[in-house]
Design a protein around this motif. Structure first.
Motif, PDB file in Angstrom:
ATOM      1  N   UNK A   1      -5.686  57.766  24.878  1.00  0.00           N
ATOM      2  CA  UNK A   1      -4.470  58.402  24.367  1.00  0.00           C
ATOM      3  C   UNK A   1      -4.286  59.786  24.996  1.00  0.00           C
ATOM      4  N   UNK A   2      -5.372  60.524  25.140  1.00  0.00           N
ATOM      5  CA  UNK A   2      -5.293  61.840  25.782  1.00  0.00           C
ATOM      6  C   UNK A   2      -4.825  61.715  27.229  1.00  0.00           C
ATOM      7  N   UNK A   3      -5.363  60.728  27.947  1.00  0.00           N
ATOM      8  CA  UNK A   3      -4.981  60.532  29.346  1.00  0.00           C
ATOM      9  C   UNK A   3      -3.526  60.076  29.435  1.00  0.00           C
ATOM     10  N   UNK A   4      -3.102  59.211  28.525  1.00  0.00           N
ATOM     11  CA  UNK A   4      -1.698  58.771  28.515  1.00  0.00           C
ATOM     12  C   UNK A   4      -0.752  59.949  28.304  1.00  0.00           C
ATOM     13  N   UNK A   5      -1.153  60.864  27.434  1.00  0.00           N
ATOM     14  CA  UNK A   5      -0.337  62.059  27.180  1.00  0.00           C
ATOM     15  C   UNK A   5      -0.231  62.910  28.451  1.00  0.00           C
TER      16      UNK A   5
ATOM     17  N   UNK B   1      -0.617  61.807  31.461  1.00  0.00           N
ATOM     18  CA  UNK B   1       0.137  60.995  32.418  1.00  0.00           C
ATOM     19  C   UNK B   1       1.637  61.163  32.192  1.00  0.00           C
ATOM     20  N   UNK B   2       2.063  61.130  30.945  1.00  0.00           N
ATOM     21  CA  UNK B   2       3.478  61.314  30.627  1.00  0.00           C
ATOM     22  C   UNK B   2       3.950  62.699  31.075  1.00  0.00           C
ATOM     23  N   UNK B   3       3.103  63.699  30.887  1.00  0.00           N
ATOM     24  CA  UNK B   3       3.449  65.056  31.302  1.00  0.00           C
ATOM     25  C   UNK B   3       3.571  65.127  32.827  1.00  0.00           C
ATOM     26  N   UNK B   4       2.635  64.489  33.538  1.00  0.00           N
ATOM     27  CA  UNK B   4       2.676  64.481  35.001  1.00  0.00           C
ATOM     28  C   UNK B   4       3.933  63.772  35.497  1.00  0.00           C
TER      29      UNK B   4
ATOM     30  N   UNK C   1       6.781  63.515  33.846  1.00  0.00           N
ATOM     31  CA  UNK C   1       7.916  64.389  33.538  1.00  0.00           C
ATOM     32  C   UNK C   1       8.022  65.535  34.543  1.00  0.00           C
ATOM     33  N   UNK C   2       6.888  65.980  35.056  1.00  0.00           N
ATOM     34  CA  UNK C   2       6.871  67.064  36.034  1.00  0.00           C
ATOM     35  C   UNK C   2       7.117  66.562  37.455  1.00  0.00           C
ATOM     36  N   UNK C   3       7.064  65.238  37.636  1.00  0.00           N
ATOM     37  CA  UNK C   3       7.241  64.674  38.966  1.00  0.00           C
ATOM     38  C   UNK C   3       6.034  64.894  39.866  1.00  0.00           C
ATOM     39  N   UNK C   4       4.859  65.044  39.257  1.00  0.00           N
ATOM     40  CA  UNK C   4       3.632  65.297  40.008  1.00  0.00           C
ATOM     41  C   UNK C   4       2.967  63.959  40.336  1.00  0.00           C
ATOM     42  N   UNK C   5       3.378  63.376  41.453  1.00  0.00           N
ATOM     43  CA  UNK C   5       2.934  62.044  41.864  1.00  0.00           C
ATOM     44  C   UNK C   5       1.422  61.978  42.078  1.00  0.00           C
ATOM     45  N   UNK C   6       0.863  62.980  42.709  1.00  0.00           N
ATOM     46  CA  UNK C   6      -0.584  62.989  42.991  1.00  0.00           C
ATOM     47  C   UNK C   6      -1.387  62.982  41.687  1.00  0.00           C
ATOM     48  N   UNK C   7      -1.009  63.822  40.762  1.00  0.00           N
ATOM     49  CA  UNK C   7      -1.691  63.882  39.450  1.00  0.00           C
ATOM     50  C   UNK C   7      -1.473  62.580  38.687  1.00  0.00           C
TER      51      UNK C   7
END
Length: 136
Positions: free
Chosen positions: A35-39, A41-44, A46-52
């Protein structure tokens, strides 16, 4: 005081290790970790950070494929052990600086020891929280 910090870390580590085994418990810790990683991931995304995003997706896949409560606890225990070793090393460096009497070096070493001690406390609290989570 210095030795008390190290002793407190050792006692906390041992207290955490003496809690009952959790192999039979549901993999609640893995769900929490996922769940922490999914959160993140959603933030990444939303930021458009493809690498992350790609790295987090790999981490999530690894959690889904390989995670157990035991592995999460082992990782947390390893962090505590590493932090304890760091505190012991910093304690030794601090004592060496005290013996040399260089005020600037003493202060630098004191700060490093405090930082390492805080990290040990944080890792110990995290381990205890994980153990508490699966015992509920």
């Amino acid at each position: 005081m210095k030795k008390n910090m190290i002793q407190a870390g050792v006692v906390a580590l041992l207290a955490g290790m003496l809690l009952p085994p959790v192999a039979a418990a549901a993999d609640d810790l893995c769900e929490s970790k996922a769940a922490d990683v999914r959160e993140q991931l959603a933030h990444a995304q939303a930021q458009g950070n493809q690498h992350r995003e790609e790295g987090l997706q790999r981490a999530l896949d690894a959690i889904d494929d390989n995670c157990t409560n035991e592995s999460v606890l082992n990782d947390a225990t390893d962090e505590v052990k590493e932090s304890l070793a760091e505190v012991q090393e910093r304690q030794s460096e601090f004592e060496e600086a005290l013996n040399e009497g260089d005020d600037d070096d003493i202060e630098k070493r004191r700060v490093k020891l405090e930082e390492a001690t805080l990290e040990l406390e944080r890792h110990t609290e995290e381990l205890n929280a994980l153990q508490q989570q699966i015992s509920e």
